[in-house]
Every structure is written in C-alpha cells, then in structure tokens.
Design an enzyme around this catalytic site. Sequence first.
Site, PDB file in Angstrom:
ATOM      1  N   TYR A  53       0.912  -1.288  -0.022  1.00 36.20           N
ATOM      2  CA  TYR A  53       0.020  -0.124   0.068  1.00 36.20           C
ATOM      3  C   TYR A  53       0.799   1.262  -0.014  1.00 36.20           C
ATOM      4  CZ  TYR A  53      -4.148  -2.637   0.274  1.00 36.20           C
ATOM      5  OH  TYR A  53      -5.080  -4.025   0.141  1.00 36.20           O
ATOM      6  N   ASN A  89     -12.746   2.254  -6.043  1.00 38.36           N
ATOM      7  CA  ASN A  89     -11.531   2.728  -5.772  1.00 38.36           C
ATOM      8  C   ASN A  89     -11.141   3.245  -4.456  1.00 38.36           C
ATOM      9  OD1 ASN A  89     -11.356   2.070  -8.367  1.00 38.36           O
ATOM     10  ND2 ASN A  89     -11.741   4.039  -9.305  1.00 38.36           N
ATOM     11  N   VAL A  90      -9.580   2.968  -4.108  1.00 41.36           N
ATOM     12  CA  VAL A  90      -9.233   3.579  -2.772  1.00 41.36           C
ATOM     13  C   VAL A  90      -8.300   4.798  -2.996  1.00 41.36           C
ATOM     14  CG1 VAL A  90      -9.353   1.525  -1.696  1.00 41.36           C
ATOM     15  CG2 VAL A  90      -7.191   1.904  -2.932  1.00 41.36           C
ATOM     16  N   HIS A 106     -14.680   0.732  -0.674  1.00 45.09           N
ATOM     17  CA  HIS A 106     -13.728  -0.081  -0.146  1.00 45.09           C
ATOM     18  C   HIS A 106     -12.547   0.706   0.357  1.00 45.09           C
ATOM     19  CE1 HIS A 106     -14.568  -3.100  -3.722  1.00 45.09           C
ATOM     20  NE2 HIS A 106     -15.419  -3.270  -2.689  1.00 45.09           N
ATOM     21  N   ASN A 198     -17.281   1.346 -20.123  1.00 47.68           N
ATOM     22  CA  ASN A 198     -16.089   0.513 -19.878  1.00 47.68           C
ATOM     23  C   ASN A 198     -15.252   0.260 -21.476  1.00 47.68           C
ATOM     24  OD1 ASN A 198     -14.404  -1.093 -18.631  1.00 47.68           O
ATOM     25  ND2 ASN A 198     -15.882  -2.605 -17.858  1.00 47.68           N
TER      26      ASN A 198
HETATM   27  N1  APR Z   1     -11.323   3.209 -19.694  1.00 47.08           N
HETATM   28  C1  APR Z   1     -12.376   2.494 -19.166  1.00 47.08           C
HETATM   29  N2  APR Z   1     -12.479   1.350 -18.713  1.00 47.08           N
HETATM   30  C2  APR Z   1     -11.249   0.640 -18.488  1.00 47.08           C
HETATM   31  C3  APR Z   1      -9.884   1.286 -18.841  1.00 47.08           C
HETATM   32  C4  APR Z   1     -10.133   2.672 -19.295  1.00 47.08           C
HETATM   33  N3  APR Z   1      -8.922   3.221 -19.775  1.00 47.08           N
HETATM   34  N4  APR Z   1      -9.009   0.438 -18.405  1.00 47.08           N
HETATM   35  C5  APR Z   1      -9.386  -0.516 -18.021  1.00 47.08           C
HETATM   36  N5  APR Z   1     -10.760  -0.627 -18.090  1.00 47.08           N
HETATM   37  C6  APR Z   1     -11.582  -1.527 -17.636  1.00 47.08           C
HETATM   38  C7  APR Z   1     -11.311  -2.942 -17.857  1.00 47.08           C
HETATM   39  O1  APR Z   1     -11.976  -3.384 -19.265  1.00 47.08           O
HETATM   40  C8  APR Z   1     -11.988  -3.596 -16.575  1.00 47.08           C
HETATM   41  O2  APR Z   1     -13.595  -4.024 -17.043  1.00 47.08           O
HETATM   42  O3  APR Z   1     -11.738  -1.568 -16.354  1.00 47.08           O
HETATM   43  C9  APR Z   1     -12.217  -2.661 -15.489  1.00 47.08           C
HETATM   44  C10 APR Z   1     -11.021  -3.005 -14.386  1.00 47.08           C
HETATM   45  O4  APR Z   1     -11.623  -4.044 -13.880  1.00 47.08           O
HETATM   46  P1  APR Z   1     -10.852  -4.518 -12.381  1.00 47.08           P
HETATM   47  O5  APR Z   1      -9.267  -4.424 -13.054  1.00 47.08           O
HETATM   48  O6  APR Z   1     -11.282  -6.085 -12.101  1.00 47.08           O
HETATM   49  O7  APR Z   1     -10.929  -3.345 -11.579  1.00 47.08           O
HETATM   50  P2  APR Z   1     -12.469  -3.280 -10.443  1.00 47.08           P
HETATM   51  O8  APR Z   1     -13.365  -3.642 -11.308  1.00 47.08           O
HETATM   52  O9  APR Z   1     -12.144  -2.146 -10.080  1.00 47.08           O
HETATM   53  O10 APR Z   1     -12.195  -4.308  -9.330  1.00 47.08           O
HETATM   54  C11 APR Z   1     -12.838  -4.388  -8.361  1.00 47.08           C
HETATM   55  O11 APR Z   1     -11.625  -5.833  -6.851  1.00 47.08           O
HETATM   56  O12 APR Z   1      -9.433  -6.247  -6.141  1.00 47.08           O
HETATM   57  C12 APR Z   1     -10.754  -5.788  -5.755  1.00 47.08           C
HETATM   58  O13 APR Z   1     -11.041  -4.102  -4.175  1.00 47.08           O
HETATM   59  C13 APR Z   1     -10.514  -4.205  -5.446  1.00 47.08           C
HETATM   60  O14 APR Z   1     -12.285  -2.301  -5.861  1.00 47.08           O
HETATM   61  C14 APR Z   1     -11.319  -3.505  -6.549  1.00 47.08           C
HETATM   62  C15 APR Z   1     -12.442  -4.493  -6.779  1.00 47.08           C
END
Ligand code: APR
Length: 232
Positions: A53, A89-90, A106, A198
């Site tokens: 972190y 998001n954190v 989170h 997305n």
């Molecule tokens: N613009 C739009 N979407 C994007 C971009 C971008 N530039 N880059 C990536 N993405 C999309 C990806 O296609 C994916 O669907 O963002 C998403 C990211 O997904 P994850 O990495 O799984 O992140 P998230 O959904 O926030 O994860 C949820 O999981 O690990 C835990 O606590 C953590 O809050 C997090 C939670």
Amino acid sequence: MARIMILTGAGISAESGLGTFRDKDGLWTKYRLEDVATPQGFRRNPAQVHAFYNARRANCAAAAPNAAHVALARLEATLPGQVLLVTQNVDDLHQRAGSQNVLQMHGALMRATCHTCRHTWPAPAEMQPTDPCPACARKATRPDVVWFGEMPYHMDAIAEAVERVEIFAAIGTSGQVWPAAGFAAAARRAGAHCVELNMERSEISEEFNEHRLGPASSIVPEWVQDILNASR
Ligand code: APR
C-alpha cells in the site's frame, strides 16, 4: 435523494497511470491477492502489506485526475444534490477532481486505521507495522482499505440509493467483485436506466440497457454532456 448513481472501478483511474486489477498487466498478476488484500495476509506478514500500500499510495500521490474524473465532478456541480458517486477505488482522484458526494465503499488509501480500536487518521506516506495507533497506542495500524472478507463501507446508503435512482452508471469496473457487482441488476429491477461505460464488455454487461465502449477519458465526458443536455 440522488437521481443519478455512478459506480466507478479501477478503469476510471487507468489513464491516470494507476494500475487496474484484472487487465493483462493488472495488480493481481503481480501480487497474490491473498497476501496483500486479506486480514489473514496482514496477520501473516504486515510488512509486506504495508509495502504494497505504501507503493500504491506513492503512485496515487504522483498521479492526477483525468478527464473522466473531472467530468463527473462537473456533473455533480451542475446538478447539485442529484448525483451520488460510489467508488470501489481507494485512490483520491475523484475528490482531487472536485467531487464532493463520494462514497468510498472499499476505503481510502490516504487514510489509516487501527486494527484494534478502528480509530482513523490521514495516512502518512509510508506506514510500518511498528507505527503506534494515535488513539490507543497499539502497534496495529493498517491502511483504511476494505480487504476481501471484510464488510464494505456505506452499504446502507448504497442499498437505499440503488432502489430509487433513475439512472445507474457503472464506469471502469469488471463486475467481478461483490457486492458492487450486484448493484446494476438491483437498480434495473427497481426501474433505473442502466448504462455501462467500459473499455470492453464486462461480466455484468447483460444487466445494462445501454453500453458505451472506449477509454473513460473520452466516453465519460461525452456521457456527462449527454446527461446535462437531457437535463436542460
Ligand atoms: N477506460 C475504461 N475502462 C477501462 C480502462 C479505461 N481506460 N482501462 C481498463 N478498463 C476496464 C477494464 O476493461 C475492466 O473491465 O476497467 C475494468 C477494471 O476491472 P478490475 O481491474 O477488475 O477493477 P475493478 O472492477 O475496480 O475491481 C473491483 O476488486 O480487487 C478488488 O478491491 C478491488 O476495488 C477492486 C475490486
């Protein structure tokens, strides 16, 4: 009561240089989630968790909000009282972009808490396992981040909003982590218009009425302008 609920994930901060979790070079391809994002991992090796972190906090401090964060702050400022921003998001990029009504379900990288007495305070740049809690002095300090197996924050307020908003937008989330993954289906059942913004289709795309694909820094400002035009 908010008319528009927005749920953001790591994808909205990707273009600010902060890693996502599950993209091809995401954080969970470099670290074992069990080691750095669970209470068990923290008990096993607190120094490793703090190092993880501390590195993310340094990345976050060096990053800047992008056009997507700024557009959401503009939406909230133009439609006062009508927008609720819930983020997984954190990072603090939404707040630094000017968003006020933000629920960080989170937790927050820039806040610290005590594993024992739950006191919270602004996190220093570097946290160590030996840092004493400012309130109870126990050496049980941790980032105020919700780990897997722990209850997310603000769930009552979120559950109430999900049932009542007219528009639900999910931005930059893969829809793989509960309870956030269930918000779209609940909002849709309650009659909201659900839009997914997305880079690509996600695990929960079929829950949405509308899809806008592309980088958040371009599709979010466009979507915000469309919402503002329709609100005139
Ligand atoms: N613009 C739009 N979407 C994007 C971009 C971008 N530039 N880059 C990536 N993405 C999309 C990806 O296609 C994916 O669907 O963002 C998403 C990211 O997904 P994850 O990495 O799984 O992140 P998230 O959904 O926030 O994860 C949820 O999981 O690990 C835990 O606590 C953590 O809050 C997090 C939670």
